[in-house]
Write an enzyme that holds these catalytic residues in place. Sequence first.
Site, PDB file in Angstrom:
ATOM      1  N   CYS A  41       0.872  -1.182   0.000  1.00 12.88           N
ATOM      2  CA  CYS A  41       0.000   0.000   0.000  1.00 12.88           C
ATOM      3  C   CYS A  41       0.906   1.228   0.000  1.00 12.88           C
ATOM      4  CB  CYS A  41      -0.849   0.054   1.253  1.00 12.88           C
ATOM      5  SG  CYS A  41      -1.960  -1.347   1.413  1.00 12.88           S
TER       6      CYS A  41
ATOM      7  N   ASP B 151      11.198  -9.457 -18.434  1.00 10.53           N
ATOM      8  CA  ASP B 151      10.258  -8.946 -17.432  1.00 10.53           C
ATOM      9  C   ASP B 151      10.989  -8.836 -16.098  1.00 10.53           C
ATOM     10  OD1 ASP B 151       7.964  -7.903 -16.411  1.00 10.53           O
ATOM     11  OD2 ASP B 151       6.671  -9.574 -16.972  1.00 10.53           O
ATOM     12  N   ASP B 152      10.394  -8.031 -15.192  1.00 14.15           N
ATOM     13  CA  ASP B 152      11.047  -7.881 -13.888  1.00 14.15           C
ATOM     14  C   ASP B 152      10.878  -9.145 -13.047  1.00 14.15           C
ATOM     15  OD1 ASP B 152       8.320  -6.135 -13.913  1.00 14.15           O
ATOM     16  OD2 ASP B 152       8.458  -7.326 -12.089  1.00 14.15           O
TER      17      ASP B 152
ATOM     18  N   TYR C 116       9.972  -4.648  -8.329  1.00 10.06           N
ATOM     19  CA  TYR C 116       8.688  -4.343  -8.968  1.00 10.06           C
ATOM     20  C   TYR C 116       7.921  -3.176  -8.341  1.00 10.06           C
ATOM     21  CZ  TYR C 116       3.647  -4.928  -9.932  1.00 10.06           C
ATOM     22  OH  TYR C 116       2.336  -4.710 -10.253  1.00 10.06           O
TER      23      TYR C 116
ATOM     24  N   GLY D 198      -1.117   0.635  -4.857  1.00  9.41           N
ATOM     25  CA  GLY D 198      -2.422   0.110  -4.473  1.00  9.41           C
ATOM     26  C   GLY D 198      -3.508   0.757  -5.294  1.00  9.41           C
TER      27      GLY D 198
ATOM     28  N   ASN E 111       0.976   0.068   5.817  1.00 13.94           N
ATOM     29  CA  ASN E 111       1.487  -0.721   4.697  1.00 13.94           C
ATOM     30  C   ASN E 111       2.206  -1.926   5.279  1.00 13.94           C
ATOM     31  OD1 ASN E 111       4.261  -0.286   2.349  1.00 13.94           O
ATOM     32  ND2 ASN E 111       2.636  -1.776   2.335  1.00 13.94           N
ATOM     33  N   GLY E 112       1.767  -3.109   4.892  1.00 16.97           N
ATOM     34  CA  GLY E 112       2.409  -4.317   5.395  1.00 16.97           C
ATOM     35  C   GLY E 112       1.379  -5.363   5.731  1.00 16.97           C
TER      36      GLY E 112
HETATM   37  O1  LIG Z   1       3.616 -13.378 -13.369  1.00 10.48           O
HETATM   38  P1  LIG Z   1       2.565 -12.383 -13.022  1.00 10.48           P
HETATM   39  O2  LIG Z   1       1.659 -12.912 -11.950  1.00 10.48           O
HETATM   40  O3  LIG Z   1       1.827 -11.888 -14.210  1.00 10.48           O
HETATM   41  O4  LIG Z   1       3.268 -11.149 -12.318  1.00 10.48           O
HETATM   42  C1  LIG Z   1       4.392 -10.510 -12.821  1.00 10.48           C
HETATM   43  C2  LIG Z   1       4.035  -9.376 -13.748  1.00 10.48           C
HETATM   44  O5  LIG Z   1       3.151  -8.429 -13.085  1.00 10.48           O
HETATM   45  C3  LIG Z   1       3.781  -7.167 -13.027  1.00 10.48           C
HETATM   46  O6  LIG Z   1       3.318  -6.306 -14.058  1.00 10.48           O
HETATM   47  P2  LIG Z   1       2.134  -5.241 -13.876  1.00 10.48           P
HETATM   48  O7  LIG Z   1       1.286  -5.277 -15.089  1.00 10.48           O
HETATM   49  O8  LIG Z   1       1.436  -5.452 -12.576  1.00 10.48           O
HETATM   50  O9  LIG Z   1       2.831  -3.825 -13.731  1.00 10.48           O
HETATM   51  P3  LIG Z   1       3.820  -2.987 -14.644  1.00 10.48           P
HETATM   52  O10 LIG Z   1       3.004  -2.329 -15.724  1.00 10.48           O
HETATM   53  O11 LIG Z   1       4.407  -1.993 -13.697  1.00 10.48           O
HETATM   54  O12 LIG Z   1       4.858  -3.871 -15.211  1.00 10.48           O
HETATM   55  C4  LIG Z   1       5.249  -7.428 -13.206  1.00 10.48           C
HETATM   56  O13 LIG Z   1       5.913  -6.307 -13.749  1.00 10.48           O
HETATM   57  C5  LIG Z   1       5.250  -8.586 -14.169  1.00 10.48           C
HETATM   58  O14 LIG Z   1       5.077  -8.116 -15.495  1.00 10.48           O
HETATM   59  N1  LIG Z   2      -0.547  -4.250   0.986  1.00  7.18           N
HETATM   60  C1  LIG Z   2      -0.667  -3.740   2.165  1.00  7.18           C
HETATM   61  O1  LIG Z   2       0.197  -3.078   2.686  1.00  7.18           O
HETATM   62  C2  LIG Z   2      -1.986  -4.070   2.848  1.00  7.18           C
HETATM   63  C3  LIG Z   2      -2.228  -3.423   4.188  1.00  7.18           C
HETATM   64  C4  LIG Z   2      -3.239  -4.221   4.989  1.00  7.18           C
HETATM   65  N2  LIG Z   2      -2.683  -5.505   5.355  1.00  7.18           N
HETATM   66  C5  LIG Z   2      -4.533  -4.387   4.198  1.00  7.18           C
HETATM   67  O2  LIG Z   2      -4.812  -5.463   3.726  1.00  7.18           O
HETATM   68  O3  LIG Z   2      -5.237  -3.424   4.032  1.00  7.18           O
HETATM   69 MG   LIG Z   3       4.911  -5.928 -15.602  1.00  6.94          MG
END
Ligand SMILES: O=P(O)(O)OC[C@H]1O[C@H](OP(=O)(O)OP(=O)(O)O)[C@H](O)[C@@H]1O
Ligand SMILES: NC(=O)CC[C@H](N)C(=O)O
Ligand SMILES: [Mg+2]
Length: 549
Positions: A2, A370-371, A260, A31, A105-106
């Site tokens: 978050c 990809d990242d 990411y 988020g 956040n957490g």
């Molecule tokens: O294997 P998966 O479960 O698909 O997750 C990994 C992917 O999800 C994220 O992208 P996302 O579209 O969320 O964000 P970005 O546009 O910042 O890359 C991340 O960058 C990968 O591309």
């Molecule tokens: N991703 C988060 O940091 C989530 C905060 C909190 N655990 C919620 O679910 O709202």
């Molecule tokens: Mg991505």
Amino acid sequence: MCGILGLLLHDPNTDSAAEICEGLSLLQHRGQDACGIVTCGPKGRFYQCKANGMVRDIFDTNSISRLIGGMGVGHVRYPTAGSFNNAEAQPFYVNSPYGIVFAHNGNLINTTSLLQYMDATAHRHINTSSDSELLLNIFANNLQQTGKFRINEEDIFTALGGMMKQVRGAYACVAMLAGFGIMAFRDPNGIRPVGMAVRKSGSGNDYLFSSESVVADAGGFGEWQDVRPGEAIIITRSRVSRCQVAPPATFAPDIFEYVYFARPDSVLDGISVYRSRMAMGDALADEVQRVLTENNLTVDVVIPVPDTSRVAALNLAQKLQLPYREGFVKNRYVGRTFIMPGQEMRKKNVRRKLNAMALEFVGKNVLLVDDSIVRGTTSKEIVQMAKDVGAKKVIVASCAPPIRFSNVYGIDMPSRMELVAHGRDTDSIASAIGADLVIFQTLPDLIESVRQFNRDITAFDCSVFTGDYVTGDVDEKYLLHLESLRADNARGKAMGIPAEALAAERINGVKTNGVHDEKGSDVTLGSDVHPTVNGSDDTVGLHNSWQQS
Ligand SMILES: O=P(O)(O)OC[C@H]1O[C@H](OP(=O)(O)OP(=O)(O)O)[C@H](O)[C@@H]1O
Ligand SMILES: NC(=O)CC[C@H](N)C(=O)O
Ligand SMILES: [Mg+2]
């Protein structure tokens, strides 16, 4: 993950809400499910607006103009505990003691025993399944123990120190006390980020707390300082007080922030996210070269998977002296897919978000960078898209090693079964996503890519790669419990019954008909209002019963 934010303006007659809203939009990538702002106006009265939706959907000129006051707290939510219910949107509020507003956040890992403590000992009602509401109530209960009419910073530090002994897990938080000030604190391992910045304003200073430094840069704040693990900072109109409220534990920021989550233009714990991603690309280039040689393969073009991997992919291409092409064009109006709720929605949105340009693929051996590969949703779709438009061979390279273990610290990956790499070797991951070959960064290379920019950090939370959890207390029994909760969520959604009721059925053998009991139900106050805007005299408003001593 978050995004959290706190702002205290030097001039109490200037409203903080518009600037908080602007800051939240810069944290939107952390988020996308819900967001909220609570401000504190004259007479210590709180004004709130929060609901499910993105910042641009929830806030407009009208709602912002009703958020009065020169200090406030904001939140963007990516749920990890509880549900997607409106009532779990943050910040949370408790009226007693003194009026506290809280953004987290957490993710906490000992919620079961904390809930028992709340119920049996503290006699505090927790009205949602959110661990953040629970955390706020632990803090409030500790503060209540002072029994004082007026409290001071020391009392707050003591309450937070007590709270840090009671709770386990990851928490970076921003809070506000009615008519008093704002504060930020971070768990003893510093798993989630939060920092502070200052801006000159007339004869005094404005103060900001934020998950990421990008908000400070955009708002003209300087002197960015990360909150230290186990540290709390309180800012009132007269002073800034810092205190190490918990003994230092192993400092282990989550390495996935760099892979990411965070924006590239942020600097977290002294490390530029952008530079670390460049280094990930450099290191991955060596591994790619090694594996290609081993497999007697060549690559014609490097194509990033927008957006996050772009920085690393460009560096990788430069190092291997290969052409870099933006073969996938991203629809800028579709958000991040990984943090969307539900597998169906994620899958559909990868297709909506990315379009393959045939001329960059046709007849070529393409290296998609990809990242990370988490559930494999993105890679499976884009490999197919690349093949559909005529790619000869599709090789996928990931800046992160295979993700095989649950995340329990604020990323919604509670179930190992969801992870495409769980129980699979590299070859079977490749066939699961339809690629000809998959190449992963090694963990030592990933760690070095980040750590080289701040050698004071000796450890990172890498639990999703290793299954070693820095807080301890995460054993097989706990992970199985998390996995069964996730199964309850999916089953509950299909049946239109709250997951908690199904979990109760499973644990206690009590049959559910979808009607909730008083404790642990999802019957929530105000959850049907969208968005809830409170600010009139009969709502969340509070009187100035609490002053700085
Ligand atoms: O294997 P998966 O479960 O698909 O997750 C990994 C992917 O999800 C994220 O992208 P996302 O579209 O969320 O964000 P970005 O546009 O910042 O890359 C991340 O960058 C990968 O591309
Ligand atoms: N991703 C988060 O940091 C989530 C905060 C909190 N655990 C919620 O679910 O709202
Ligand atoms: Mg991505």
